[in-house]
Design an enzyme around this catalytic site. Structure first.
Site, PDB file in Angstrom:
ATOM      1  N   ARG A  35      62.655  38.341  10.723  1.00  0.00           N
ATOM      2  CA  ARG A  35      63.374  37.244  10.079  1.00  0.00           C
ATOM      3  C   ARG A  35      62.387  36.448   9.234  1.00  0.00           C
ATOM      4  NH1 ARG A  35      65.181  31.487  12.538  1.00  0.00           N
ATOM      5  NH2 ARG A  35      65.842  30.695  10.522  1.00  0.00           N
ATOM      6  N   HIS A  75      65.449  27.434   4.618  1.00  0.00           N
ATOM      7  CA  HIS A  75      64.659  26.948   5.755  1.00  0.00           C
ATOM      8  C   HIS A  75      63.851  25.742   5.271  1.00  0.00           C
ATOM      9  CE1 HIS A  75      62.963  28.289   9.867  1.00  0.00           C
ATOM     10  NE2 HIS A  75      62.447  27.095   9.631  1.00  0.00           N
ATOM     11  N   GLU A  88      68.868  25.338  11.134  1.00  0.00           N
ATOM     12  CA  GLU A  88      68.783  24.076  11.875  1.00  0.00           C
ATOM     13  C   GLU A  88      69.184  22.838  11.079  1.00  0.00           C
ATOM     14  OE1 GLU A  88      64.938  23.727  13.725  1.00  0.00           O
ATOM     15  OE2 GLU A  88      65.322  25.421  15.037  1.00  0.00           O
ATOM     16  N   ASN A  92      68.842  28.857  17.858  1.00  0.00           N
ATOM     17  CA  ASN A  92      67.409  28.552  17.964  1.00  0.00           C
ATOM     18  C   ASN A  92      67.243  27.641  19.163  1.00  0.00           C
ATOM     19  OD1 ASN A  92      67.114  29.873  15.543  1.00  0.00           O
ATOM     20  ND2 ASN A  92      66.404  28.097  14.392  1.00  0.00           N
ATOM     21  N   TYR A 118      64.355  26.118  22.334  1.00  0.00           N
ATOM     22  CA  TYR A 118      62.969  26.051  22.800  1.00  0.00           C
ATOM     23  C   TYR A 118      62.810  25.505  24.205  1.00  0.00           C
ATOM     24  CZ  TYR A 118      61.413  27.304  18.134  1.00  0.00           C
ATOM     25  OH  TYR A 118      61.191  27.995  16.976  1.00  0.00           O
ATOM     26  N   GLU A 159      65.497  32.094  17.010  1.00  0.00           N
ATOM     27  CA  GLU A 159      64.174  31.489  17.244  1.00  0.00           C
ATOM     28  C   GLU A 159      64.051  31.098  18.703  1.00  0.00           C
ATOM     29  OE1 GLU A 159      62.829  28.037  15.004  1.00  0.00           O
ATOM     30  OE2 GLU A 159      63.539  28.973  13.158  1.00  0.00           O
TER      31      GLU A 159
HETATM   32  C1  PNW Z   1      62.089  24.850  14.435  1.00  0.00           C
HETATM   33  N1  PNW Z   1      62.265  19.168  17.589  1.00  0.00           N
HETATM   34  O1  PNW Z   1      61.831  23.497  14.202  1.00  0.00           O
HETATM   35  C2  PNW Z   1      62.012  25.473  13.047  1.00  0.00           C
HETATM   36  O2  PNW Z   1      63.100  26.273  12.683  1.00  0.00           O
HETATM   37  C3  PNW Z   1      60.718  26.142  12.775  1.00  0.00           C
HETATM   38  O3  PNW Z   1      60.487  26.125  11.398  1.00  0.00           O
HETATM   39  C4  PNW Z   1      59.609  25.497  13.588  1.00  0.00           C
HETATM   40  O4  PNW Z   1      58.349  25.960  13.251  1.00  0.00           O
HETATM   41  C5  PNW Z   1      59.925  25.759  15.049  1.00  0.00           C
HETATM   42  O5  PNW Z   1      61.221  25.313  15.393  1.00  0.00           O
HETATM   43  C6  PNW Z   1      58.941  25.147  16.027  1.00  0.00           C
HETATM   44  O6  PNW Z   1      58.964  23.758  15.931  1.00  0.00           O
HETATM   45  C7  PNW Z   1      61.951  22.493  15.113  1.00  0.00           C
HETATM   46  O7  PNW Z   1      61.642  18.124  17.266  1.00  0.00           O
HETATM   47  C8  PNW Z   1      61.255  21.338  14.817  1.00  0.00           C
HETATM   48  O8  PNW Z   1      62.977  19.211  18.609  1.00  0.00           O
HETATM   49  C9  PNW Z   1      61.365  20.235  15.639  1.00  0.00           C
HETATM   50  C10 PNW Z   1      62.180  20.293  16.757  1.00  0.00           C
HETATM   51  C11 PNW Z   1      62.874  21.467  17.052  1.00  0.00           C
HETATM   52  C12 PNW Z   1      62.758  22.559  16.219  1.00  0.00           C
END
Ligand code: PNW
Length: 533
Positions: free
Chosen positions: A80, A126, A173, A312, A314, A378
């Site tokens: 991607r 993006h 996002e 996406n 985390y 992601e």
């Molecule tokens: C995503 N938060 O960004 C993006 O899609 C990517 O470009 C980035 O590198 C990746 O996650 C890691 O950060 C985020 O503050 C940025 O919760 C900030 C947040 C979440 C996702």
């Protein structure tokens, strides 16, 4: 006793790594590229933690052949990446000229991926809006202009690359685009009511307007794809949303409600309109007249405007009612449990801890609520203080390996025990890269980048992810959905069967349903395909 057989992923499951144009390309003024809103923003003192910018990044505009070789060595199914709008249309607008060099760059990349058996998975947007559109009319704030300009940009891309690209993401996002760019003001274009941060902006209205306009722009791009390209090109298109699992801090009714409110604002703000055809009631309640409205004609374009759920994710937050943060739905997030223990291992970024069960819960929640096949586009982890280690220690990234060990186990359980229809998993990121306002100190790569030399050195996590997916991949069966001439058939048939519990018990019926929903689609597609020719 012999080890139990390894449980497999569904046939044709896609896995690989993800990146984004501004985070890796560098060469910001090469070959006619126009400026994006991140160019000057990242060069402005105080905007990026380590004071560095995107001028070089991982130099992938020049080193893209190395990136493809690395992906080939890893043996991924898919890669991607995102297109830089201002490389393709330097001034961005619907009447502005196309830059042949920009088209050529991505065309070569796509060809090289395909030549190595790697499926290109392409994001149109993006975060790197052409600066000219921001200057001309306020960019995402101006509905009438941006919808037309984004749709034209999308058309140019479908026309140039759609013969070879079968997986499209419109916008990455939108919560981050709106809230971080126009609310908190920490991402480009950096607008905010906080006058210490920005001389312009209104955090109480602009993020909601931008979000609304992003939804409509996405939906019109999808409409153009479905009406003008899909029949001939046969691809899938959708939006991808950030969203972490939101878990009540304890079982008090207000904290249980708070977790749902957090989901409504982080995810439902976008997913409810796109998949269900309305904004979440909580958003109406929270914003009143500040929430923009769609006309009936606009709702017709918005509802159903994604062929899949792009996810996406985390981390997981523990949610407590209260606080003053509207962007989190007036919910307080913490990683500290009531007994004082931490939810998981802390990453380099304050907002990220490792909690794999949340990944499984989120998959179940999304599948039950939106009833769409899920593509995880992601997921990843930034090891704390990785940048301060010498590189031979940095590549022993145990915390990242543990993170991927946890989420992959959750992924497999969600698919095989809970019956969630997940079709793709992309780890973020192929490379350490420009981590936006965090600069280069926060590293998300499974490959270490030595910025002094631009050398790429695989970390242990890349070996873990590659081995895990290779061991669980089944022989491919022809993806007849992509060969099919019918555009509506695949989306109707790919609707998953319903589950009723957020985390359904692994019953025999559940497993049977999962098997049927995965295999029947291919069988019926095959029969239909046969009879259509
Ligand atoms: C995503 N938060 O960004 C993006 O899609 C990517 O470009 C980035 O590198 C990746 O996650 C890691 O950060 C985020 O503050 C940025 O919760 C900030 C947040 C979440 C996702």
């Amino acid at each position: 006793m012999a080890a139990p057989p390894i449980r497999k992923l569904p046939p044709n499951f896609l896995w690989g790594f993800a990146t984004a144009s501004f985070q890796i390309e560098g060469s910001t003024d090469a070959d006619g590229r126009g400026k994006s809103i991140w160019d000057d923003f990242s060069r402005t003192p105080g905007k990026v933690a380590d004071g560095r910018n995107g001028d070089d990044a991982t130099n992938s505009y020049k080193l893209w052949r190395e990136d493809v070789a690395l992906l080939t060595k890893y043996g991924v199914k898919t890669y991607r990446f995102s297109l830089s709008w201002s490389r393709i249309i330097p001034l961005g607008g619907r009447n502005d000229p196309i830059n042949p060099k920009g088209i050529e760059f991505y065309s070569n990349l796509i060809d090289a991926l395909l030549a190595n058996g790697i499926v290109p998975f392409v994001t149109l947007y993006h975060w790197d809006l052409p600066q000219a559109l921001h200057d001309r009319y306020g960019g995402w704030l101006n509905k009438d202009e941006i919808v037309q300009d984004f749709t034209r940009y999308a058309r140019v891309c479908f026309e140039a690359f759609g013969d070879r690209v079968k997986y499209w993401l419109t916008v990455n996002e939108p919560w981050c685009v709106s809230i971080l760019g126009y609310g908190r003001g920490v991402f480009a274009p950096g607008r905010s009511s906080d006058r210490n941060r920005s001389s312009e902006g209104d955090s109480s209205t602009e993020p909601w307007i931008v979000g609304h306009n992003v939804i409509l722009s996405h939906a019109h791009a999808v409409k153009a794809y479905r009406e003008e390209f899909k029949t001939k090109q046969g691809g899938q298109i959708g939006i991808t949303l950030n969203g972490d699992w939101q878990m009540p801090y304890d079982d008090s009714p207000e904290n249980v409600a708070a977790a749902q409110h957090a989901l409504d604002v982080a995810i439902g703000w976008y997913a409810d309109p796109v998949y269900l055809g309305h904004y979440p009631p909580y958003l109406h309640q929270m914003l009143g007249a500040r929430l923009p409205t769609f006309s009936d004609a606009e709702w017709k374009v918005v509802k159903g405007s994604s062929d899949f759920y792009g996810m996406n994710t985390y981390t997981t937050n523990l949610c407590r009612a209260g606080g003053d943060d509207e962007f989190q739905g007036f919910v307080d997030y913490t990683f500290t449990r009531p007994d004082g223990t931490q939810l998981g291992t802390q990453a380099h970024c304050a907002w990220l801890q490792d909690y794999a069960p949340g990944f499984r819960s989120l998959l179940n929640y999304l599948y039950k609520r939106y009833r769409m096949p899920i593509y995880v586009t992601e997921n990843g982890f930034a090891v704390k203080n990785e940048s301060s280690l010498p590189r031979d220690l940095a590549i022993k990234d145990t915390d990242r390996v543990n993170y991927y060990r946890g989420v992959t186990a959750s992924l497999l359980s969600a698919i095989n025990d809970d019956g969630v229809d997940v079709r793709c998993y992309l780890a973020w990121s192929l490379l350490d890269n420009f981590e936006w306002a965090d600069g280069y100190v926060t590293r998300f790569g499974v490959t270490y980048v030595d910025y002094a030399t631009q050398e790429r050195i695989p970390k242990e996590s890349s070996a873990f992810v590659v081995k895990w997916f290779k061991e669980r991949t089944q022989p491919a069966v022809p993806d007849l959905k992509l060969l099919s001439k019918s555009s509506s058939m695949s989306s109707t048939l790919s609707k998953p069967s319903l589950t009723t519990n957020p985390v359904p018990a692994p019953t025999f019926v559940g497993k049977l349903k999962a098997w049927v929903s995965r295999h029947l689609t291919a069988i019926i597609s095959f029969l239909n395909f046969g009879s259509r020719r």
